[in-house]
Motif scaffolding. Structure first.
Motif, short mmCIF file in Angstrom:
data_model
loop_
_atom_site.label_atom_id
_atom_site.label_comp_id
_atom_site.label_asym_id
_atom_site.label_seq_id
_atom_site.Cartn_x
_atom_site.Cartn_y
_atom_site.Cartn_z
N VAL A 1 0.86 -1.18 0.00
CA VAL A 1 0.00 0.00 0.00
C VAL A 1 0.90 1.23 0.00
O VAL A 1 1.74 1.40 0.89
N ARG A 2 0.75 2.06 -1.00
CA ARG A 2 1.60 3.24 -1.11
C ARG A 2 1.40 4.16 0.09
O ARG A 2 0.27 4.45 0.51
N VAL A 3 2.50 4.61 0.65
CA VAL A 3 2.47 5.51 1.79
C VAL A 3 2.08 6.92 1.35
O VAL A 3 1.36 7.63 2.05
N GLY A 4 2.56 7.33 0.18
CA GLY A 4 2.35 8.70 -0.26
C GLY A 4 3.43 9.61 0.31
O GLY A 4 4.31 9.18 1.04
N ASP A 5 3.35 10.88 -0.04
CA ASP A 5 4.37 11.83 0.40
C ASP A 5 4.45 11.88 1.92
O ASP A 5 3.43 11.88 2.61
N PHE A 6 5.66 11.91 2.42
CA PHE A 6 5.90 12.14 3.84
C PHE A 6 7.34 12.60 4.00
O PHE A 6 8.18 12.41 3.11
N SER A 7 7.64 13.20 5.12
CA SER A 7 9.03 13.56 5.44
C SER A 7 9.22 13.46 6.93
O SER A 7 8.32 13.80 7.71
#
Length: 1002
Positions: free
Chosen positions: A753-759
């Motif tokens: 499952v793609r996490v998506g943008d994060f930092s």
């Protein structure tokens, strides 16, 4: 400078053992044959249940007896502490807690890890012989004893299996991937992967199982041209004669030992050096006992056997205390230099005002020539308490440097509180110089250790006392270094990490999204952005710290724009706060921050440039959601060996789910005048990383440099993780700890499952280098002491009987360990396993002249997949080939020889698929790696056709047909067919794609 021409596996093992240290967990030592400090902690989310306490005591009492027997009467459990959540009843406790905290426990009891289900396992990311981080047990495993013992056997024996990982750094002795289920020995005999060989059993063809669960035995006779294929699974007999190994089938009643290499020892426990197990691959073919005897527990005959010892542990049950910390702050005359006192005030203000959670207890001590208490231990209950404590922070310098005075006063503050004792309290010590006043650090350290006080140290500037790192090590604290450089954010990061690393299991603990400095020219505006992902957003705070070198009137101005692009927050907003004294501007969002990109503009009104530090924190979106977290540490915080080297580790996860395929960069700040260097960390199971796709990213750091340091040179580490490549995902990777009887209980593999943008960003610790170290002269290309790192994933992925060829795959290593590109490969083979293992140079060499595909003289960059096809002298029954490889760099440094890959080249098997009613065709083929649920040996199959179909063919066995199966050999030939499996060439995933099993109709 010397050359590391390391050929033997023994040299490699000892080198790594010297360099590395264990994780910062509760220390466990074997003294007088007993472990006396084992800490078991129950997570706050686990429902109160007296049965849990009772079962823990029963299981570990059983484990103690088995441990005593398995270590040849040399070890058992004695004092065990069980830490219960704060919300559980007081009447369950037997005494008060002191140093016990959930986040440092050796054994944690918590909800299931999706990768393991209810299987016990040890979090283990360091090399062979190094301790694991923690053992994870679930309430189901502990309380549902009938279930756990049906599937895993005696629960006490399961604990002994896991103790091998946790305490001695051992690895599994069953197969852990599809390619290592079987192997061919030098006599041409097909054997199932196991230790010891004395374990008897039968190999069943699970492709022939009927509805009653009856399966036909596999044909394992190479003389017939047939080798085992993925549906062929070895099932140990019960009862059995094999007495080892705990790392294989601990559920067998006959198993009472770890495998050993002593030819005069128990023959039924003898180490199987031929088996392609993780223990052999990662421990360079040493037996479990060989590794155990190098541990501090047994080295040099420590803790010799004791006859008839009482192995019954003594348990105490305690409840976790609140977080208690005392700031011990240097106000000596040198702190007036470079605005050190002001910066210390600024960092402490943020720490007290925002970082420390509610209900934390905090005190304040200042020291110069002597020490003074500025604030007794006070509980933070509201914003007024925070403001009052901040107003008491020191703002003037005086006197010399008596570090010991400050430490002693800090202990007094802890003791003169409602708790009445110092044990478990944390002293956060900041100081900028060498101590010059009695009592000294060495004078007070014994008292700190005896009273179980933890000391975190922050070396403020290059001039800070070099003994600080030793003080932290001896007391179980963290050590940091702030260089005062224009790019360093270590001051604020260290204050933050003192809390967040100790409370990471709590959703009330914030995560850092950004931490950096930027220089803004006079009258200029800089624009940047941060992404708020879906796992966070609560109590989000934007911090901006401006320069003390400008006047009060030169306060920066900030405008924040929400993700909608229209709504802004500026100085007129009630969420906007500014404090000139601490040069701090912060915006604390009143509501949960929207998911998306938040943009901020920083304007510098001054007539001169300013260095502005930006720090952005946020908590989980709600109290029940775990945020994506990043944590990091080096393998050691003190280097005394030449040439200096360390391993950097970082972990990215959401709860127990690892975040895979993230971009993780460690930035290492070096002594002036040398610039920082970036080190990319990888989770590929190669180089410094020992386990692929576990969320732990690793990399070697070798760029230590000679510098004119005032004391000993220090290196600060900051680690950042993000989804820059748009590939980060959370995916269930089927794994198992102790091998179960019933393979079906292991979770099935799932799509990512793609996490998506994060930092995320985190302070990753520091490394201090002894003055005796001899550095590499990086300007001299011939001064290169670092060989390429060892290749540990050499694998046979195809063979051809007609062409007498073999196709090999591995992950490219580097020039300096896992950095850069090697110069060439040295690939050898033999039909004698002992020769390839012990006399690499004496084996036959394969060169480019032997290849029909690939090259050995033009290696790819580290981390890339290498594939070659070579022609061998002959093929047929009785021929087992063993392969090993090593890399060489451009100055002749030779890496250590790899794991041993092996195969037999035989005629194609004839496989008749008896359970396909839609066809009676007999095909000449080899079945590909696939996912099969192994239920038929253990439970009735449903009468419902669809249920039967998905039960037998379902979703699970990369796990134990397959996750009980490791990665070195293919014992069958890959022939062309309509859905043929092809290797996936990927820098991050050197694996073979698993073919769907939907073609197996039932």
């Amino acid at each position: 400078m010397y050359r590391c021409n390391m050929h033997s596996y023994t040299t490699q093992f000892l080198l790594v053992s010297i360099v590395l240290v264990s994780a910062n967990r509760n220390p466990v030592h074997l003294v007088d044959n007993t472990y006396t400090t084992l800490l078991i902690a129950i997570n706050q989310n686990v429902t109160e249940d007296q049965r849990l306490i009772d079962s823990i005591q029963e299981i570990f009492t059983s484990a103690s007896g088995h441990l005593y027997q398995s270590t040849k009467q040399r070890a058992a459990f004695n004092n065990i502490t069980i830490l219960i959540p704060k919300t559980w009843s007081d009447d369950m406790t037997t005494e008060k807690a002191t140093t016990e905290k959930y986040d440092i426990a050796n054994v944690v009891v918590d909800e299931a890890n999706p990768n393991y289900g209810d299987a016990p396992y040890v979090k283990q990311h360091q090399p062979c012989g190094e301790k694991g981080e923690y053992l994870h047990l679930t309430p189901t495993f502990i309380v549902e004893r009938e279930w756990s013992e049906k599937n895993y056997g005696d629960s006490g024996k399961v604990i002994v299996h896991e103790w091998g990982h946790l305490q001695w750094g051992l690895f599994e002795e069953y197969a852990t991937s599809i390619n290592s289920t079987y192997y061919v020995d030098p006599k041409g005999v097909v054997e199932a992967t196991r230790c010891s060989l004395a374990v008897t059993g039968t190999s069943y063809d699970f492709n022939t199982c009927d509805r009653s669960g009856n399966c036909k035995p596999c044909n394992t006779d190479p003389e017939s041209g047939v080798l085992p294929y993925p549906y062929c699974v070895f099932i140990p007999d019960e009862p059995n004669q094999g007495t080892a190994s705990y790392l294989y089938a601990n559920y067998l009643d006959s198993v009472v030992n770890f495998c050993h290499s002593d030819p005069e020892g128990d023959p039924n426990s003898l180490h199987n050096v031929l088996a392609p197990t993780d223990q052999n691959t990662l421990c360079s073919y040493k037996s479990a006992w060989d590794v155990m005897e190098l541990s501090a527990d047994f080295y040099n005959n420590n803790n010799p056997p004791v006859d008839a010892m009482d192995t019954t542990p003594v348990f105490k049950i305690v409840k976790e205390n609140e977080f208690r910390t005392v700031l011990v702050m240097d106000v000596s005359g040198s702190m007036s230099s470079n605005n050190r006192l002001n910066l210390q005030y600024q960092a402490a203000s943020k720490y007290i005002g925002n970082t420390l959670p509610l209900y934390t207890w905090v005190g304040i001590v200042e020291f110069g020539t002597s020490a003074t208490t500025l604030a007794n231990l006070t509980q933070i209950v509201d914003e007024e308490t925070r403001e009052h404590l901040t107003s008491l922070l020191p703002i003037r310098t005086t006197g010399s440097t008596c570090v010991g005075c400050g430490l002693e006063m800090g202990v007094e503050v802890l003791e003169d509180s409602i708790f009445g004792y110092a044990a478990g309290g944390i002293l956060f010590l900041t100081t900028d110089g060498e101590e010059n006043q009695y009592p000294y650090i060495g004078d007070v350290t014994p008292e700190l250790v005896a009273k179980e006080v933890i000391v975190d140290t922050l070396a403020f500037s290059d001039s800070a006392d070099p003994k600080l790192v030793g003080l932290s090590d001896e007391t179980g604290g963290r050590a940091c270094w702030y260089s005062e450089g224009d790019e360093s954010t270590a001051l604020h990061d260290c204050f933050t990490a003192s809390v967040t690393e100790r409370t990471s299991s709590s959703t009330e603990t914030p995560v850092q999204l950004a931490s950096y400095k930027t220089t803004i020219s006079n009258s200029q505006t800089t624009t940047d952005a941060v992404y708020i992902d879906s796992t966070i957003g609560r109590d989000t705070i934007f911090f901006f710290f401006w320069d003390y070198s400008v006047s009060d009137s030169d306060e920066i101005d900030v405008v924040i724009t929400r993700p909608d692009g229209n709504t802004t927050i500026d100085s007129t907003d009630s969420q906007y706060n500014s404090d000139v004294n601490s040069r701090t501007l912060y915006v604390k969002l009143a509501d949960i921050a929207e998911v998306g990109t938040w943009t901020y503009q920083i304007y510098n009104p001054s007539t001169s440039s300013q260095v502005v530090e930006v720090s952005i924190d946020s908590k989980s979106v709600d109290s029940s959601t775990q945020p994506i977290r990043l944590s990091s540490s080096p393998s050691t915080d003190y280097v005394a060996d030449s040439p200096p080297m360390a391993i950097l580790y970082a972990e990215v996860n959401q709860g127990y789910s690892p975040v895979l395929d993230a971009v993780v960069i460690a930035t290492v700040e070096r002594p002036s005048p040398h610039s920082p260097v970036d080190v990319q960390l990888f989770d590929t199971g190669t180089g410094a990383d020992i386990k692929k796709n576990d969320g732990v990213y690793s990399g070697y750091f070798v760029d230590f440099v000679e510098a004119s340091c005032t004391t000993e040179c220090r290196y600060n580490i900051q680690v950042a993780a993000d989804d820059y490549d748009q590939a980060a995902q959370i995916r269930t990777i089927s794994r198992s700890g102790a091998m179960p009887r019933n393979y079906t209980i292991i979770p099935g593999e799932e799509e990512g499952v793609r996490v998506g943008d994060f930092s995320r960003v985190v302070q990753g610790g520091m490394i201090q280098v002894d003055n005796s170290v001899v550095y590499v002269n990086w300007s001299d290309p011939n001064d290169d002491p670092f060989p390429p790192s060892r290749i540990i994933d050499l694998l046979v992925i195809d063979t051809s009987y007609d062409n007498a060829s073999v196709t090999l795959q591995w992950t490219a290593t580097g020039d300096d360990q896992d950095k850069g590109t090697a110069f060439m490969y040295d690939l050898r083979f033999s039909t004698n396993f002992s020769q390839i293992l012990n006399n690499f140079d004496g084996c036959d060499e394969l060169t480019n002249a032997n290849l029909t595909n690939g090259t050995l003289t033009e290696p790819k960059e580290s981390g890339q997949i290498e594939v070659i096809t070579a022609i061998l002298p002959s093929s047929g029954p009785g021929f087992a080939y063993y392969f090993a490889i090593r890399a060489t760099d451009d100055v002749g440094n030779i890496g250590i020889s790899s794991n041993t890959a092996q195969t037999a080249i035989v005629a194609a098997p004839i496989i008749t698929t008896t359970n396909k009613p839609t066809t009676t065709e007999t095909t000449r083929e080899t079945l590909s790696p696939t996912t099969v649920e192994i239920t038929t040996m253990y439970q009735p199959i449903s009468d419902d056709v669809e249920t039967w179909k998905y039960t037998v063919l379902g979703i699970s066995v990369f796990i134990f047909v397959l996750a009980v199966t490791g990665g070195l050999i293919v014992l069958y030939k890959n022939y062309k067919r309509k859905n043929r499996v092809t290797p996936v060439k990927s820098a991050s995933s050197p694996t073979m794609e698993l073919e769907s099993c939907s073609h197996l109709d039932v």
